[in-house]
Design a protein around this motif. Structure first.
Motif, PDB file in Angstrom:
ATOM      1  N   ILE A  71      47.157  61.851  43.616  1.00  0.00           N
ATOM      2  CA  ILE A  71      47.079  63.225  44.127  1.00  0.00           C
ATOM      3  C   ILE A  71      46.580  63.206  45.570  1.00  0.00           C
ATOM      4  N   PHE A  72      45.544  62.399  45.838  1.00  0.00           N
ATOM      5  CA  PHE A  72      45.028  62.340  47.208  1.00  0.00           C
ATOM      6  C   PHE A  72      46.120  61.858  48.159  1.00  0.00           C
ATOM      7  N   SER A  73      46.948  60.901  47.710  1.00  0.00           N
ATOM      8  CA  SER A  73      48.014  60.423  48.582  1.00  0.00           C
ATOM      9  C   SER A  73      49.001  61.540  48.896  1.00  0.00           C
ATOM     10  N   GLU A  74      49.359  62.335  47.880  1.00  0.00           N
ATOM     11  CA  GLU A  74      50.275  63.454  48.120  1.00  0.00           C
ATOM     12  C   GLU A  74      49.650  64.438  49.101  1.00  0.00           C
ATOM     13  N   VAL A  75      48.367  64.730  48.863  1.00  0.00           N
ATOM     14  CA  VAL A  75      47.673  65.721  49.676  1.00  0.00           C
ATOM     15  C   VAL A  75      47.595  65.253  51.130  1.00  0.00           C
ATOM     16  N   VAL A  76      47.202  64.000  51.317  1.00  0.00           N
ATOM     17  CA  VAL A  76      47.025  63.504  52.685  1.00  0.00           C
ATOM     18  C   VAL A  76      48.345  63.531  53.442  1.00  0.00           C
ATOM     19  N   LYS A 132      43.361  72.490  54.894  1.00  0.00           N
ATOM     20  CA  LYS A 132      43.485  73.319  53.697  1.00  0.00           C
ATOM     21  C   LYS A 132      42.536  72.771  52.646  1.00  0.00           C
ATOM     22  N   LEU A 133      42.339  73.564  51.591  1.00  0.00           N
ATOM     23  CA  LEU A 133      41.369  73.180  50.565  1.00  0.00           C
ATOM     24  C   LEU A 133      41.579  71.755  50.018  1.00  0.00           C
ATOM     25  N   LEU A 184      40.950  68.865  41.038  1.00  0.00           N
ATOM     26  CA  LEU A 184      40.858  70.189  41.640  1.00  0.00           C
ATOM     27  C   LEU A 184      41.768  70.302  42.860  1.00  0.00           C
ATOM     28  N   ALA A 185      41.927  69.201  43.595  1.00  0.00           N
ATOM     29  CA  ALA A 185      42.870  69.212  44.713  1.00  0.00           C
ATOM     30  C   ALA A 185      44.287  69.426  44.189  1.00  0.00           C
TER      31      ALA A 185
END
Lengths: 206, 692
Positions: free
Chosen positions: B297-302, B378-379, B433-434
Motif C-alpha cells: 500500500i505504501f508503494s502505491e501511495v508513494v 495528501k492524507l 488506514l492509508a
C-alpha cells in the motif's frame, strides 16, 4: 450413452487438465494440506519415543495387517488412474465402474484401519495413554479422516455422473478428486515409512 | 443435552462485564429494530448476505475490522487504565482473571479480527481491479471466507455473554492453556474463534494465489504487476504455507482439552515446547502476512502522490520475496530463553537480523521514489511518512531483541510489548488506514474528508509515541508484561503517561469515525465522477467509481508496469470498443451464510461439549456443500446493451469533468526513464540493441 457423451469430448478433456484455473487452485489447497500433515509428522517424530511407561510400537503394530492395508490403498490409486483414462475416452460407465472399485479398496483400507484402532484401544493403548499414542492416533487418524472424506466425494461424483452424465464441470471435479486421492496415497507412503517401518524395525531394542 | 452448558455460564460476578453485555445486547436490539423498522432486511439479504462480489465482500471485511478495532481498543484502554491507576501494591479496579481476559482479548482481536479482516478487505477490493479481472478466481469461496470470519468474530462476542474468554494470552502457551490450568470454556472459545478464522484465511490465501497467478489481464507479466499485487501474492503464499501450522496446533490443543490426548501436556509424554514451536512456525510468518501488504500500500501511495514511477521496482520485488522466504527461518527468536543451545539461538539471531536488510532496501526505495518527485501531502502520504520514521525505530528495537544475549534481559518485558506495537502499528495499521483513504472513493464513489483524516493521523501518531515510548523505558527499568499489579512505585509515572497516550489514540479513532460520517454527509460535494481521483497509475483507476459489478467492460491490455499511466500518456485511456459483449458473472447464493452459521454453532457446541449439535453442524455443512455441487447454473449474463448503457453514462461523466481535454497534458517524469518515447516494450528495447 457411454459411447455418445452429451458433451463435446474435447471440452471434457480440457476441463480435466491439471492446469486449469480451478484445478490450479486445488493444487494450492493441497500445498496447505501438505503443511498440515507435516505438522502431524513433526508431532509424531517428536513424540515417538515418549511412551510414558506404556506400549511401544513393537507391542501394537503388526506389519502383516499394515501390508494389506497399504496394498489396498496403492491399488486404489491405480483404479483411480484407470477411471481418469476412461474419462479421456469419454466412457461414462467405465468411469463409474473404476470409481466404485476405488471406493471398495478405500473402504477396505478404512475398515482395516478402524479395526486396528479398536484392537489397539482394547489392549489398553488408547490415545490418552502416552504422547506417542496421541501422536500415532493423531497422524494416522487424520489421514483416515481424509480417506473418509474422499469416499464421500467419490460417492457424490458417482451420483453426479449417473444423473448428469460426463459434463465438463464433472470432469473438472473428477480431476481434483484424482489429485486428492493420489495425494492421500503419497501421504500414506510417508506414514508407512515414518510410523510403521521404523516402529517395527526398532521393536526389538525398545 | 446441553453438555457443560448450564445457566451458571450466564452469571457474571463482575459489574464491568455485566455493563459490557448490556451495551452489546442493547446495540444488537437497536440495530435489529432499526433494520426492521426501515425494512432493510430484504435489501441486506440480496445485496450483502448472499453476495459473491469481491468489492462488497471487501466492504464486509472492513466493517468487521472496524467493530473489532473498537473492541480491541477498549480492551487495551482498560489494561492501560488498570496499570496507570493501580499504584504500587494496589488492587486496582480489575481482578487478575479479568485483566488476563483483557490482554488476551486485545491481542486476539487486534490480530485476527481487526488487522487480518482489514487487510483481506483491502485485498478483496483492490486486487481484482489492479490486475484487470472481473472477480477473484473463486467468488463463492471468497464469500464463504468472509462469513467464516464473521462467525469466528461472533464466537468471541458471545464469549462475553455466555461463559468467559481465554486468560492464556493471545498465543495461548501450553501447559497454561491446557485443561489442568484453564478448565473453563475461555480457552475453548479462543481455540474455535482462531480455528474458524484461520481456516477462512487459508481459503483466502488459496483464492488470491490463484487469482493473481491465473487471472491477470493480457500483457500483465509478473514483473508488470503493481507493487500491492506483488506483496499480496507473497502474503497469500505465506498464508497457504503457514496457517495450516496454526490449524494443526489448535486442533491438537483442542484434542488435549476435550478427549485427553497428550500432545502438549507436561505429563504422560506430552511436549509443551512443541506447541510453542508450532505456534510460532505460523506466528512469525503471520507478522509478515500482516506487514507485507501494508508495504505494498505504501508503494502505491508513494508513487501516486509523488507522481513518479516506483524507484527500484525490481529490488522491491526481490526484497518482498526475500522477506517472505526468511520469515520461515526465524521463529525460534520468540523463545530464546526456553532452553535451546547457544548455537541454535545464534543461528536464529543472525537470520532475524538478516531480515533487516531487505526491509532496509524497501525503505530506501520509498525515499528515492519521493526524491525529486512532486509530492502532494495528501492524507495517505502523511501515513506513509509517519510509518517510515516510526517503523524504522521499531525495526531497530527488533534488531536489538534479535541478539539472544540482550533478549535474555528484555524478553517478556514491556520493552518487547513496545517493540512489536512499534512495528505493527505503523507497519500494519498506518498502511491499512492509508489504503482505507486511498481506495475509499473507488468503492463508494466519494472521497473521504481530509480534515478529520488529519486529526485522526495526528491522534494516532502522537498517541502512539506517548503511549509506547514509556513502555520502552519501563521495559529497560525491568517491568514485565501483563502485570495486573506491581510493587515498584517508580513505574507508575510512566504508566500514567502511557495511559494518556491511549487517550490520544482514542481521539484518533474517534476522528476516523467522524471522518467517515462527515464524508458521507457531504458525499455529493466529494463525489468522484471520473473514477480517477488521485491521478492514479494502476488499472483500478481506469474504471468508474464505484465500479460496475463486472469491473471492466472490456478486459484491458497491459503494456507497462503502471498500466493506466501508460494508457493516459499514450492516449489510449478510456478507449471504447466497436461493440460490447455479454458478460457472465457468478450468481448470489445463501450457501456462505449457511456454512458460516453452521460453523458458529459447531464452535459453540464444541466449547460446551454439546456433541449432538456439533455432529449435526458437520453433517449439515457436508450436505449443503454436496447439494450445491449439483447446481451447475451458477452464472448469470449481463447483456451487452446494459454494459453499453453503463459505459455511455461513465463517458458522459468523464466529459462533464473535462477529462479528455486534460489527458493530453499528462506526462511522466522522474529519474527512471525519460518522458519522451518512454513506453517501449521491454522486449523491444532488449532486441533493438546490437546483438552482442
Amino acid at each position: 450413452m457411454a459411447s455418445s457423451p452429451s458433451y463435446d469430448l474435447n471440452r471434457v478433456r480440457a476441463a480435466a487438465r491439471a492446469d486449469t484455473e480451478v484445478n490450479f487452485g486445488f493444487w494450492a489447497y493441497l500445498m496447505s494440506d501438505v503443511v498440515l500433515f507435516s505438522m502431524l509428522f513433526l508431532a509424531y517424530v517428536n513424540l515417538s519415543q515418549r511412551f510414558a511407561g506404556g506400549p511401544t510400537p513393537a507391542d501394537i503394530f503388526s506389519l502383516h495387517g499394515v501390508f494389506l492395508e497399504t496394498m489396498a490403498l496403492l491399488a486404489s490409486s491405480l483404479t483411480f488412474g484407470l477411471a481418469m483414462v476412461s474419462l479421456h475416452q469419454g466412457r461414462k460407465n467405465h468411469i463409474i465402474g473404476w470409481l466404485l472399485a476405488t471406493a471398495v479398496l478405500g473402504i477396505y483400507f478404512l475398515w482395516h484401519e478402524v479395526s486396528e484402532f479398536v484392537h489397539i484401544i482394547h489392549e489398553g493403548a488408547s490415545f490418552t495413554r502416552s504422547g506417542f499414542l496421541s501422536a500415532y492416533f493423531g497422524l494416522v487418524g487424520t489421514h483416515g479422516a481424509h480417506v473418509f472424506f474422499g469416499l464421500i466425494w467419490i460417492a457424490t461424483m458417482v451420483a453426479q455422473l449417473a444423473i448428469k452424465g460426463l459434463t465438463p464441470p464433472i470432469a473438472s471435479r473428477l480431476a481434483r478428486l484424482s489429485l486428492f486421492w493420489h495425494f492421500l496415497d503419497l501421504v500414506w507412503i510417508c506414514v508407512f515409512s515414518t510410523v510403521y517401518l521404523p516402529g517395527i524395525l526398532a521393536g526389538g531394542s525398545s | 443435552m446441553f453438555g457443560k452448558l448450564t445457566l451458571d455460564a450466564l452469571y457474571h460476578y463482575n459489574p464491568i462485564i455485566v455493563f459490557a453485555n448490556v451495551l452489546m445486547i442493547g446495540t444488537g436490539i437497536l440495530v435489529v429494530g432499526l433494520l426492521t423498522y426501515y425494512r432493510k432486511w430484504g435489501y441486506l439479504y440480496r445485496e450483502w448476505f448472499t453476495t459473491v462480489d469481491h468489492k462488497k465482500i471487501g466492504v464486509i471485511y472492513i466493517f468487521i475490522a472496524l467493530i473489532f478495532l473498537l473492541r480491541g481498543f477498549i480492551d487495551a484502554a482498560m489494561v492501560r487504565g488498570q496499570q496507570a491507576t493501580v499504584g504500587a501494591g494496589g488492587e486496582g479496579y480489575l481482578s487478575a482473571a479479568h485483566f488476563a481476559e483483557l490482554f488476551t482479548g486485545h491481542g486476539t482481536m487486534m490480530i485476527f479480527f481487526m488487522a487480518m479482516p482489514f487487510l483481506v478487505g483491502l485485498m478483496n477490493i483492490a486486487i481484482p481491479l489492479q490486475i484487470g479481472a472481473r472477480d477473484v478466481s473463486f467468488p463463492l469461496l471468497n464469500a464463504v471466507s468472509v462469513w467464516l470470519t464473521a462467525a469466528a468474530g461472533a464466537l468471541v462476542m458471545i464469549s462475553l455473554l455466555i461463559g468467559s474468554f481465554s486468560e492464556a494470552g493471545w498465543s495461548g502457551y501450553t501447559p497454561f492453556s491446557g485443561l489442568e490450568h484453564s478448565p473453563g470454556p475461555g480457552v475453548d472459545y479462543w481455540i474455535w474463534a482462531l480455528q474458524i478464522s484461520g481456516i477462512s484465511t487459508t481459503l483466502t490465501g488459496v483464492n488470491f494465489v490463484t487469482t493473481i497467478l491465473k487471472k491477470r489481464a493480457p500483457g500483465m507479466t509478473l514483473m508488470r504487476m503493481p507493487m500491492f499485487t506483488w506483496t499480496v501474492l507473497c502474503t497469500s503464499i505465506l498464508i497457504v504455507v503457514s496457517f495450516p501450522a496454526l490449524t494443526a496446533a489448535l486442533a491438537l490443543l483442542a484434542l488435549d482439552r476435550s478427549v485427553g490426548t497428550h500432545f502438549f501436556t507436561s505429563i504422560m509424554g506430552g511436549d509443551q515446547m512443541m506447541y510453542i514451536n508450532m505456534f510460532w512456525l505460523w506466528g512469525h510468518p503471520e507478522v509478515y502476512i500482516l506487514v507485507l501488504p501494508a508495504f505494498g500500500i505504501f508503494s502505491e501511495v508513494v508513487t501516486t502522490y509523488c507522481n513518479k514511477r516506483l524507484f527500484g521496482y525490481t529490488s522491491m520485488v526481490w526484497a518482498t520475496m526475500a522477506i517472505a522466504f526468511l520469515s520461515f527461518g526465524v521463529w525460534v527468536h520468540h523463545f530464546y530463553t526456553m532452553g535451546q543451545d547457544p548455537l541454535r539461538n545464534s543461528i536464529f539471531g543472525i537470520a532475524t537480523m538478516v531480515i533487516a536488510i531487505p526491509t532496509g532496501v524497501k525503505i530506501y526505495d520509498w525515499i528515492w521514489t519521493m526524491f525529486r518527485g512532486r509530492i502532494e501531502y495528501k492524507l495517505p502520504m502523511l501515513w506513509t511518512l509517519g510509518f517510515l520514521i516510526t517503523f524504522v525505530m521499531g525495526g531497530m528495537s527488533g534488531v536489538l531483541l534479535a541478539i539472544p544475549g540482550a533478549d535474555y534481559k528484555m524478553h517478556n518485558s514491556l520493552f518487547l510489548v513496545a517493540h512489536f506495537h512499534n512495528v505493527l502499528i505503523p507497519g500494519t495499521m498506518f498502511g491499512l488506514l492509508a489504503g482505507f483513504y486511498y481506495w475509499w472513493p473507488k468503492v463508494f464513489g466519494f472521497r473521504l474528508d481530509e480534515k478529520w483524516g488529519r486529526h485522526s493521523f495526528w491522534g494516532w501518531l502522537v498517541g502512539f509515541y506517548v503511549a509506547f515510548v514509556p513502555l520502552y523505558m519501563l521495559g529497560i527499568m525491568g517491568m514485565p508484561r501483563r502485570m495486573v499489579t506491581y510493587d515498584n512505585p517508580t513505574w507508575q509515572f510512566w504508566l500514567v503517561i502511557a495511559a494518556i497516550g491511549a487517550i490520544i489514540v482514542a481521539y484518533g479513532i474517534f476522528a476516523m469515525f467522524m471522518q467517515i460520517y462527515v464524508s458521507w454527509r457531504d458525499r455529493e460535494k466529494n463525489a468522484d465522477l471520473t473514477g480517477d481521483p488521485w491521478g492514479g497509475r494502476t488499472l483500478e483507476w481506469a474504471i468508474p467509481s464505484p465500479p460496475p459489478e463486472y469491473n471492466f467492460a472490456v478486459v484491458p491490455e497491459v503494456r507497462d508496469r503502471d498500466a493506466f499511466m501508460e494508457m493516459k500518456v499514450n492516449n489510449r485511456a478510456y478507449e471504447r470498443p466497436a461493440k460490447y459483449e455479454d458478460i457472465h458473472m457468478p450468481k448470489s447464493t445463501p450457501l456462505p451464510i449457511v456454512v458460516a452459521a453452521l460453523s458458529f454453532f459447531f464452535g459453540f457446541a464444541y466449547v460446551w461439549h454439546i456433541w449432538w449439535l456439533a455432529g449435526l453442524c458437520v453433517l449439515g455443512t457436508v450436505a449443503a456443500v454436496i447439494a450445491r455441487s449439483f447446481n451447475d447454473e451458477t452464472e448469470f449474463v449481463i447483456p451487452a446493451s446494459e454494459v453499453q448503457a453503463d459505459e455511455d453514462a461513465f463517458h458522459a461523466r468523464l466529459k462533464q469533468a473535462d477529462v479528455f481535454t486534460h489527458i493530453d497534458g499528462i506526462q511522466e517524469f522522474g529519474d527512471e526513464r525519460t518522458p519522451a518515447g518512454a513506453f517501449v516494450e521491454p522486449t523491444t528495447r532488449a532486441t533493438s540493441g546490437a546483438p552482442s
